[in-house]
Design a protein around this motif. Structure first.
Motif, PDB file in Angstrom:
ATOM      1  N   VAL A 287       0.837  -1.203   0.000  1.00  0.00           N
ATOM      2  CA  VAL A 287       0.000   0.000   0.000  1.00  0.00           C
ATOM      3  C   VAL A 287       0.871   1.253   0.000  1.00  0.00           C
ATOM      4  O   VAL A 287       0.609   2.215  -0.732  1.00  0.00           O
ATOM      5  CB  VAL A 287      -0.963   0.002   1.204  1.00  0.00           C
ATOM      6  N   GLY A 288       1.937   1.240   0.829  1.00  0.00           N
ATOM      7  CA  GLY A 288       2.817   2.404   0.879  1.00  0.00           C
ATOM      8  C   GLY A 288       3.428   2.713  -0.467  1.00  0.00           C
ATOM      9  O   GLY A 288       3.550   3.883  -0.866  1.00  0.00           O
ATOM     10  N   ASN A 289       3.822   1.679  -1.196  1.00  0.00           N
ATOM     11  CA  ASN A 289       4.367   1.856  -2.542  1.00  0.00           C
ATOM     12  C   ASN A 289       3.319   2.459  -3.471  1.00  0.00           C
ATOM     13  O   ASN A 289       3.555   3.467  -4.144  1.00  0.00           O
ATOM     14  CB  ASN A 289       4.843   0.495  -3.073  1.00  0.00           C
ATOM     15  N   ALA A 290       2.134   1.878  -3.483  1.00  0.00           N
ATOM     16  CA  ALA A 290       1.119   2.277  -4.457  1.00  0.00           C
ATOM     17  C   ALA A 290       0.548   3.669  -4.179  1.00  0.00           C
ATOM     18  O   ALA A 290       0.378   4.471  -5.099  1.00  0.00           O
ATOM     19  CB  ALA A 290      -0.010   1.248  -4.481  1.00  0.00           C
ATOM     20  N   VAL A 291       0.247   3.992  -2.918  1.00  0.00           N
ATOM     21  CA  VAL A 291      -0.391   5.283  -2.641  1.00  0.00           C
ATOM     22  C   VAL A 291       0.546   6.449  -2.913  1.00  0.00           C
ATOM     23  O   VAL A 291       0.112   7.553  -3.279  1.00  0.00           O
ATOM     24  CB  VAL A 291      -0.934   5.371  -1.199  1.00  0.00           C
ATOM     25  N   ALA A 330      -3.889   1.555   8.018  1.00  0.00           N
ATOM     26  CA  ALA A 330      -2.927   2.547   8.492  1.00  0.00           C
ATOM     27  C   ALA A 330      -2.229   3.273   7.357  1.00  0.00           C
ATOM     28  O   ALA A 330      -1.829   4.434   7.505  1.00  0.00           O
ATOM     29  CB  ALA A 330      -1.900   1.872   9.401  1.00  0.00           C
ATOM     30  N   ASN A 331      -2.071   2.608   6.217  1.00  0.00           N
ATOM     31  CA  ASN A 331      -1.330   3.200   5.109  1.00  0.00           C
ATOM     32  C   ASN A 331      -2.214   3.841   4.046  1.00  0.00           C
ATOM     33  O   ASN A 331      -1.695   4.400   3.083  1.00  0.00           O
ATOM     34  CB  ASN A 331      -0.442   2.139   4.471  1.00  0.00           C
ATOM     35  N   ASP A 410       8.285   7.293   3.149  1.00  0.00           N
ATOM     36  CA  ASP A 410       7.404   6.910   2.054  1.00  0.00           C
ATOM     37  C   ASP A 410       8.124   5.902   1.175  1.00  0.00           C
ATOM     38  O   ASP A 410       9.341   5.741   1.251  1.00  0.00           O
ATOM     39  CB  ASP A 410       7.032   8.134   1.205  1.00  0.00           C
ATOM     40  N   ILE A 411       7.355   5.260   0.310  1.00  0.00           N
ATOM     41  CA  ILE A 411       7.901   4.377  -0.719  1.00  0.00           C
ATOM     42  C   ILE A 411       7.458   4.925  -2.072  1.00  0.00           C
ATOM     43  O   ILE A 411       6.286   5.253  -2.252  1.00  0.00           O
ATOM     44  CB  ILE A 411       7.405   2.933  -0.553  1.00  0.00           C
ATOM     45  N   VAL A 412       8.397   5.044  -3.001  1.00  0.00           N
ATOM     46  CA  VAL A 412       8.080   5.501  -4.356  1.00  0.00           C
ATOM     47  C   VAL A 412       8.690   4.515  -5.340  1.00  0.00           C
ATOM     48  O   VAL A 412       9.880   4.200  -5.264  1.00  0.00           O
ATOM     49  CB  VAL A 412       8.618   6.919  -4.621  1.00  0.00           C
ATOM     50  N   GLU A 413       7.877   4.024  -6.259  1.00  0.00           N
ATOM     51  CA  GLU A 413       8.354   3.074  -7.255  1.00  0.00           C
ATOM     52  C   GLU A 413       9.341   3.738  -8.207  1.00  0.00           C
ATOM     53  O   GLU A 413       9.129   4.889  -8.634  1.00  0.00           O
ATOM     54  CB  GLU A 413       7.156   2.528  -8.029  1.00  0.00           C
ATOM     55  N   ASP A 414      10.406   3.040  -8.552  1.00  0.00           N
ATOM     56  CA  ASP A 414      11.464   3.631  -9.384  1.00  0.00           C
ATOM     57  C   ASP A 414      10.949   4.146 -10.722  1.00  0.00           C
ATOM     58  O   ASP A 414      11.369   5.204 -11.193  1.00  0.00           O
ATOM     59  CB  ASP A 414      12.616   2.637  -9.593  1.00  0.00           C
ATOM     60  N   GLY A 415       9.993   3.441 -11.309  1.00  0.00           N
ATOM     61  CA  GLY A 415       9.469   3.846 -12.606  1.00  0.00           C
ATOM     62  C   GLY A 415       8.567   5.060 -12.571  1.00  0.00           C
ATOM     63  O   GLY A 415       8.189   5.583 -13.631  1.00  0.00           O
ATOM     64  N   GLN A 416       8.231   5.546 -11.377  1.00  0.00           N
ATOM     65  CA  GLN A 416       7.331   6.692 -11.259  1.00  0.00           C
ATOM     66  C   GLN A 416       8.056   7.995 -10.909  1.00  0.00           C
ATOM     67  O   GLN A 416       7.424   9.037 -10.791  1.00  0.00           O
ATOM     68  CB  GLN A 416       6.260   6.408 -10.199  1.00  0.00           C
ATOM     69  N   ILE A 417       9.358   7.944 -10.729  1.00  0.00           N
ATOM     70  CA  ILE A 417      10.101   9.155 -10.349  1.00  0.00           C
ATOM     71  C   ILE A 417       9.853  10.283 -11.344  1.00  0.00           C
ATOM     72  O   ILE A 417       9.612  11.435 -10.964  1.00  0.00           O
ATOM     73  CB  ILE A 417      11.608   8.844 -10.239  1.00  0.00           C
ATOM     74  N   GLU A 418       9.898   9.959 -12.638  1.00  0.00           N
ATOM     75  CA  GLU A 418       9.744  11.004 -13.649  1.00  0.00           C
ATOM     76  C   GLU A 418       8.355  11.628 -13.635  1.00  0.00           C
ATOM     77  O   GLU A 418       8.168  12.745 -14.125  1.00  0.00           O
ATOM     78  CB  GLU A 418      10.033  10.431 -15.034  1.00  0.00           C
TER      79      GLU A 418
END
Length: 701
Positions: A287-291, A330-331, A410-418
């Motif tokens: 959930v942390g990654n996706a949200v 919670a997330n 937080d968690i952020v997926e590598d492919g979403q940085i841009e």
């Protein structure tokens, strides 16, 4: 312009909703208050399911959304399409009755489609629709054959099936199971290879300018890299067609699957693990990654009941399910569980008490869930949505260190940085655990973030294929990327940084220990010693400096960039020695000494703490952006032993210091709805929780 027929559907649909919701809510799923129960029906259960008992159970368990079979592999309704195999156990109007009676109780119905396989009878009539391996093999499960995504069944017939269901039943959503390209038989654990169907060959030739479809998955092969892009483009093209079809029919039908493009609800799964160590933070991770990676989507993370594909009738432990569900809440996700069949006569009902308790808790306190904003100043970059192998272990180990130290992140997926440039630049620290590849656009954003004051920490093989980035950001050059570190030692030499190593002068190593030239870094730490002499006690020793270091720091005008060219996360994930966690925590405190200002607690490491800013999640608040306060979720993981789950132990006298610019009006717990005594001094809320059982949420309004 909305088509007239779609407008009529939407108006008719609105009359089926509660008056306030139809007037105030744009799209029903946007409330982010899902309480889903998925009934994955085996064919034979279609003969015995009963709409009244299904709805009674959903109401009894406080569910507000049902996910149930409709079609694809087989039709669970009387289809008129000759290419849609009908479940032989199907009762004529059971799906219609389920939808009708769910709506009478204000329960939404999402129907499940699986277009990954067709029945043998369809295969015999249209073998060209199905997968064929480089060796000429089919992927078969009993009498079901895997299809090819570029063949007519998926490209044409699937849309006809979906259209028939939408035209027949007033459904609220569709869920796509196993979308995309199939190269494995996951039910038997066998890899078959890149699909060589003629339709795939033709479409790839059109896409690539006449090239031949690759037969091997070789990441070093430019042709395979082009094939990966081809897969992405073709899957998104299909998803876009689906989106246009569904939304033209009825904009209020939610599309749900595991990807993010042309989707309303991103679904993820917390599954049981077949290898140790188990991962009790699965739901927080998902959930942390996706949200954070897809902030404009609703996330629904399913707790999968089955232990494995081979053990579908045995559920995971209730305590594990309880952790998953509380972590969902919670997330920022709703609740979601997936089971085999309906709830009557289920083969393993041990989790029913947990479902009933947590779902009822969410329903009772719904305004305090689902509308959150993160306070974290640190982000961990995730190696994709479904990481595996060494990158997964590295990533989880870094997470584990932070969670046990109660450092918000937080968690952020590598492919979403841009796609999240401003968000990325607002973090004070980015941690990159074995992020081996980023697109040029993402690297540009990292450079800009670093220049603006964002600190960086990279571990293990991060950026190994971008030597210029290693040099520019970290002052590092690879001499030897892969090196077995078993037997080597590190020296925590600079005690002004490594303050956690009282009484210890050497740190053992295992797994990868890269040999990097850090001469262009501004500071070098953790000298690496040679392996020394193995043998009996009488002859050991001989650990001498290698001239290499296990940590380097590059100073930038407004930030610092740290590199650990070793499996720092993996060694902690696999073995859990505190000394390896201390290396990261000391480095974080060195570059970000204010890390403890937001949140400080004496809670044990096995109490998961998740702090969010919240806005009350009510229909009238749908457009409200201002905060109503803070909410602190406490999840008790003391019952997790590493390879099993027991009841958590009660924990007493938990103290918390939480930064808050505003003085709270009141502080109370959701679990028992009791006030909590607090003080507010110099912008910090001080409070104590006398006893924590399995879970609690502390609301600071």
């Amino acid at each position: 312009m909305i088509r007239f027929s779609a407008l009529i559907c939407l108006l008719l649909y609105a009359f089926t909703l509660p008056a306030q919701e139809s007037a105030d809510q744009d799209f029903w799923w946007k409330r982010n208050n899902l309480r889903v129960i998925q009934m994955n029906l085996p064919a034979y259960e279609a003969a015995t399911i009963n709409a009244d008992s299904i709805v009674e159970d959903l109401v009894n368990f406080s569910a507000n959304t049902l996910l149930i079979n409709a079609g694809g592999i087989m039709a669970f309704y009387p289809t008129k399409l000759d290419f849609h195999y009908t479940n032989p156990y199907m009762k004529n109007n059971v799906l219609g009755d389920v939808v009708k009676k769910c709506h009478e109780k204000n329960i939404r119905v999402i129907v499940r489609f699986d277009f990954s396989r067709v029945h043998e009878s369809i295969f015999k009539a249209h073998p060209d629709w199905c997968y064929i391996s480089p060796k000429g093999e089919r992927i078969i499960n009993t009498d079901m054959y895997v299809v090819s995504i570029n063949a007519p069944y998926v490209q044409e017939k699937a849309f006809k099936i979906i259209e028939e269901v939408i035209d027949t039943f007033p459904i609220d959503g569709i869920f796509l199971n196993m979308p995309g390209y199939q190269v494995n038989n996951p039910y038997e654990g066998k890899y078959h290879g890149i699909d060589q169907n003629d339709f795939d060959k033709k479409r790839f030739a059109e896409y690539s300018g006449g090239k031949t479809l690759p037969t091997e998955e070789n990441k070093a092969d430019p042709l395979y890299q082009q094939y990966l892009e081809f897969k992405k483009v073709t899957v998104e093209d299909w998803s876009e067609k689906l989106h246009k079809l569904v939304k033209a029919k009825n904009p209020q039908i939610a599309i749900c699957t595991y990807s993010d493009k042309f989707v309303d609800i991103i679904r993820h799964e917390s599954q049981s693990m077949t290898t140790l160590p188990y991962w009790p933070y699965s739901a927080s991770d998902n959930v942390g990654n996706a949200v954070n990676s897809f902030p404009n989507h609703v996330i629904s993370n399913a707790s999968i009941q089955q232990i494995s594909f081979q053990s579908r009738y045995n559920a995971v432990e209730p305590q594990e399910v309880q952790i998953r569900l509380y972590e969902n809440i919670a997330n920022g996700s709703g609740l979601d569980m997936s089971m085999m069949g309906d709830m009557r006569g289920y083969e393993d009902e041990r989790n029913y008490g947990v479902f009933k308790k947590v779902y009822a808790f969410h329903k009772k306190h719904e305004p305090y869930f689902g509308k959150y904003k993160s306070l974290a100043k640190i982000a961990v970059i995730a190696p994709g949505a479904w990481p595996n192998g060494d990158p997964m272990q590295e990533y989880r180990g870094i997470q584990l260190m932070l969670r046990e130290a109660h450092i918000p992140f937080d968690i952020v997926e590598d492919g979403q940085i841009e796609n999240l440039a401003e968000k990325i630049k607002n973090y004070q620290l980015l941690i990159l655990p074995e992020i081996t590849y980023l697109k040029p656009e993402a690297i540009k954003i990292l450079k800009e973030a670093s220049a603006n004051g964002t600190n960086l920490i990279a571990t293990n093989r991060s950026f190994f294929d971008s030597p210029e980035i290693l040099m520019q950001l970290f002052g590092a050059k690879i001499d030897k990327k892969d090196n077995d570190g078993a037997g080597n030692y590190l020296i925590p030499d600079k005690r002004e940084i490594f303050k956690s190593f009282k009484g210890q002068s050497m740190i053992f190593w295992k797994f990868n220990l890269g040999m990097y030239d850090l001469s262009a870094a501004d500071q070098k730490f953790l000298p690496i010693l040679t392996k020394g002499r193995p043998g009996p006690p009488e002859i050991i020793g001989g650990h001498e400096p290698t001239g290499y270091y296990a940590m380097g720091i590059k100073n930038h005008p407004k930030s610092k960039a740290i590199i650990f060219p070793e499996n720092l996360g993996k060694i902690y994930y696999m073995h859990g020695y505190q000394e390896h966690k201390k290396l990261l925590l000391d480095a974080i405190r060195y570059v970000l000494p204010e890390v403890s200002e937001t949140f400080l607690t004496n809670a044990p490491a096995r109490i998961e703490t998740i702090l969010k800013e919240f806005t009350k999640n009510t229909v009238s608040n749908k457009n409200k952006q201002t905060s109503d306060g803070l909410i602190l979720h406490l999840i008790n993981l003391t019952g997790f032993s590493g390879n099993t789950y027991f009841e958590p132990l009660p924990v007493f006298d938990l103290d918390f210091k939480i930064k808050s610019d505003k003085k709270p009006q009141k502080v109370f717990t959701l679990t028992d709805e009791k006030p909590v005594k607090f003080t507010w001094t110099n912008g910090v809320v001080n409070l104590k929780i006398n006893k924590l059982e399995d879970f609690n949420s502390i609301v600071i309004e």
